[in-house]
Design an enzyme around this catalytic site. Structure first.
Site, PDB file in Angstrom:
ATOM      1  N   THR A 191       0.815  -1.221   0.000  1.00  0.00           N
ATOM      2  CA  THR A 191       0.000   0.000   0.000  1.00  0.00           C
ATOM      3  C   THR A 191       0.847   1.268   0.000  1.00  0.00           C
ATOM      4  O   THR A 191       0.411   2.299  -0.511  1.00  0.00           O
ATOM      5  CB  THR A 191      -0.986   0.021   1.194  1.00  0.00           C
ATOM      6  OG1 THR A 191      -0.278   0.226   2.412  1.00  0.00           O
ATOM      7  CG2 THR A 191      -1.783  -1.269   1.265  1.00  0.00           C
ATOM      8  N   MET A 232      -2.925   5.069  -1.693  1.00  0.00           N
ATOM      9  CA  MET A 232      -4.266   4.494  -1.695  1.00  0.00           C
ATOM     10  C   MET A 232      -4.255   3.154  -0.952  1.00  0.00           C
ATOM     11  O   MET A 232      -4.405   2.086  -1.542  1.00  0.00           O
ATOM     12  CB  MET A 232      -4.751   4.314  -3.128  1.00  0.00           C
ATOM     13  CG  MET A 232      -5.091   5.619  -3.817  1.00  0.00           C
ATOM     14  SD  MET A 232      -6.605   6.388  -3.133  1.00  0.00           S
ATOM     15  CE  MET A 232      -5.902   7.573  -1.982  1.00  0.00           C
ATOM     16  N   HIS A 233      -4.049   3.230   0.368  1.00  0.00           N
ATOM     17  CA  HIS A 233      -3.916   2.013   1.173  1.00  0.00           C
ATOM     18  C   HIS A 233      -5.119   1.084   0.979  1.00  0.00           C
ATOM     19  O   HIS A 233      -4.980  -0.063   0.552  1.00  0.00           O
ATOM     20  CB  HIS A 233      -3.781   2.373   2.653  1.00  0.00           C
ATOM     21  CG  HIS A 233      -2.568   3.179   2.985  1.00  0.00           C
ATOM     22  ND1 HIS A 233      -1.304   2.641   2.992  1.00  0.00           N
ATOM     23  CD2 HIS A 233      -2.423   4.487   3.310  1.00  0.00           C
ATOM     24  CE1 HIS A 233      -0.422   3.583   3.331  1.00  0.00           C
ATOM     25  NE2 HIS A 233      -1.088   4.705   3.522  1.00  0.00           N
ATOM     26  N   ASP A 234      -6.317   1.580   1.314  1.00  0.00           N
ATOM     27  CA  ASP A 234      -7.499   0.710   1.341  1.00  0.00           C
ATOM     28  C   ASP A 234      -7.898   0.215  -0.045  1.00  0.00           C
ATOM     29  O   ASP A 234      -8.463  -0.868  -0.192  1.00  0.00           O
ATOM     30  CB  ASP A 234      -8.671   1.443   1.990  1.00  0.00           C
ATOM     31  CG  ASP A 234      -8.449   1.685   3.470  1.00  0.00           C
ATOM     32  OD1 ASP A 234      -7.646   0.953   4.076  1.00  0.00           O
ATOM     33  OD2 ASP A 234      -9.078   2.602   4.027  1.00  0.00           O
ATOM     34  N   CYS A 236      -6.117  -0.944  -2.234  1.00  0.00           N
ATOM     35  CA  CYS A 236      -5.371  -2.155  -2.604  1.00  0.00           C
ATOM     36  C   CYS A 236      -6.185  -3.417  -2.341  1.00  0.00           C
ATOM     37  O   CYS A 236      -6.093  -4.388  -3.103  1.00  0.00           O
ATOM     38  CB  CYS A 236      -4.049  -2.224  -1.845  1.00  0.00           C
ATOM     39  SG  CYS A 236      -2.821  -1.049  -2.454  1.00  0.00           S
TER      40      CYS A 236
END
Length: 304
Positions: A191, A232-234, A236
């Site tokens: 992420t 854009m962590h989430d 992923c």
């Protein structure tokens, strides 16, 4: 066939982008959303999730979940997402309400009545998922797998060793990781690489209503900036559902540290098999960044 999913979330600015992808990626059938305390308190994450569903005119049931971690007091991330959790955009008033039952019961009821196994996607702390598995272990027969944004095979982003979602409720994460269900972990290893570039971000306001809204939120996001790119962590976790080919994944034994004075919330990822324990998690270790960016552009272009 579209993939049926239930999404557990704590919006959160990058959660908003993940929810957009879950709604508009044609391969996904989002059937239920649940909220949890994480980025901000659960009353705010629930308000934010309902605002997003209203913004997209999406008829998805939503249940409010746990207000606190299993055993600890809540430590939030308002310093990243702003006090409201979604600073930067003025959403219109609406009269949507969450379901009249807590998230883990809503998850149980929906799992028990689902005609086929469901993929759970959790992009916040794992409190609701742990409560579900603790109270209703009989549900696991209808869980296809759990895909999470959380953890790290390396360093942390909340403490030196621990990633935020796991560190907020280590006991919940430990229970989930020991549960025997199939888990895919999209942690900081991928992420932190999943950046949207300044050039692409500059095009968002012209893209559609969704692009304009996300650009306004990203302007207030503190995991990167509009000028340098945003992580854009989430998103992923949603990308893995649709494009697993973008990820390099390794089956590993993963334990969650709950006792350490300095290390609580660390995901101990046994990459070399030194602990001689069977793998319990598919750990994403690398990502095709250009492919990810192209997929994000494609899916956001499908939104209104």
């Amino acid at each position: 066939m579209r993939l049926p999913i239930f999404l557990d979330t704590d919006p959160g600015i990058d959660d908003a982008a993940a929810i957009a992808a879950a709604l508009f990626a044609p391969q996904i059938d989002l059937q239920l959303m649940t909220t949890v305390a994480g980025n901000v308190c659960v009353e705010k994450t629930t308000r934010n999730a309902l605002q997003l569903l209203h913004f997209w005119n999406a008829d998805i049931p939503l249940a409010q979940g746990a207000a606190t971690p299993l055993l600890r007091s809540l430590r939030d991330a308002a310093y990243v997402h702003g006090e409201s959790g979604m600073e930067g955009y003025d959403f219109v008033e609406h009269d949507r309400q969450p379901l009249a039952k807590p998230a883990f019961i809503a998850l149980r009821d929906a799992l028990m009545s689902a005609p086929e196994p469901i993929t759970l996607v959790a992009i916040g702390p794992l409190t609701n998922i742990a409560l579900l598995l603790m109270h209703y272990p009989e549900c696991t027969f209808n869980i296809r797998r759990l895909v999470i944004m959380g953890g790290s095979a390396g360093r942390g982003n909340f403490t030196p060793n621990a990633e935020f979602n796991i560190a907020v409720d280590p006991e919940a994460a430990a229970h989930v990781f020991q549960s025997g269900i199939e888990i895919v972990m999209c942690g900081l290893d991928v992420t932190n690489q999943a950046m949207l570039t300044p050039d692409y971000l500059a095009t968002l306001p012209m893209l559609n209503r969704t692009g304009k809204m996300l650009h306004a939120l990203f302007s207030h996001y503190r995991s990167g900036t509009i000028r340098t790119g945003v992580r854009m962590h989430d998103l992923c976790a949603i990308a893995w559902l649709v494009r697993p080919d973008l990820f390099t994944v390794k089956p590993c034994f993963v334990a969650v540290e709950t006792q350490g004075e300095y290390t609580a919330g660390t995901t101990v990822v046994d990459l070399e098999g030194r602990m001689n324990r069977p793998a319990n998690v598919q750990v994403a270790l690398d990502i095709d960044v250009a492919g990810f960016q192209q997929w994000v552009a494609e899916v956001l272009a499908l939104a209104p």
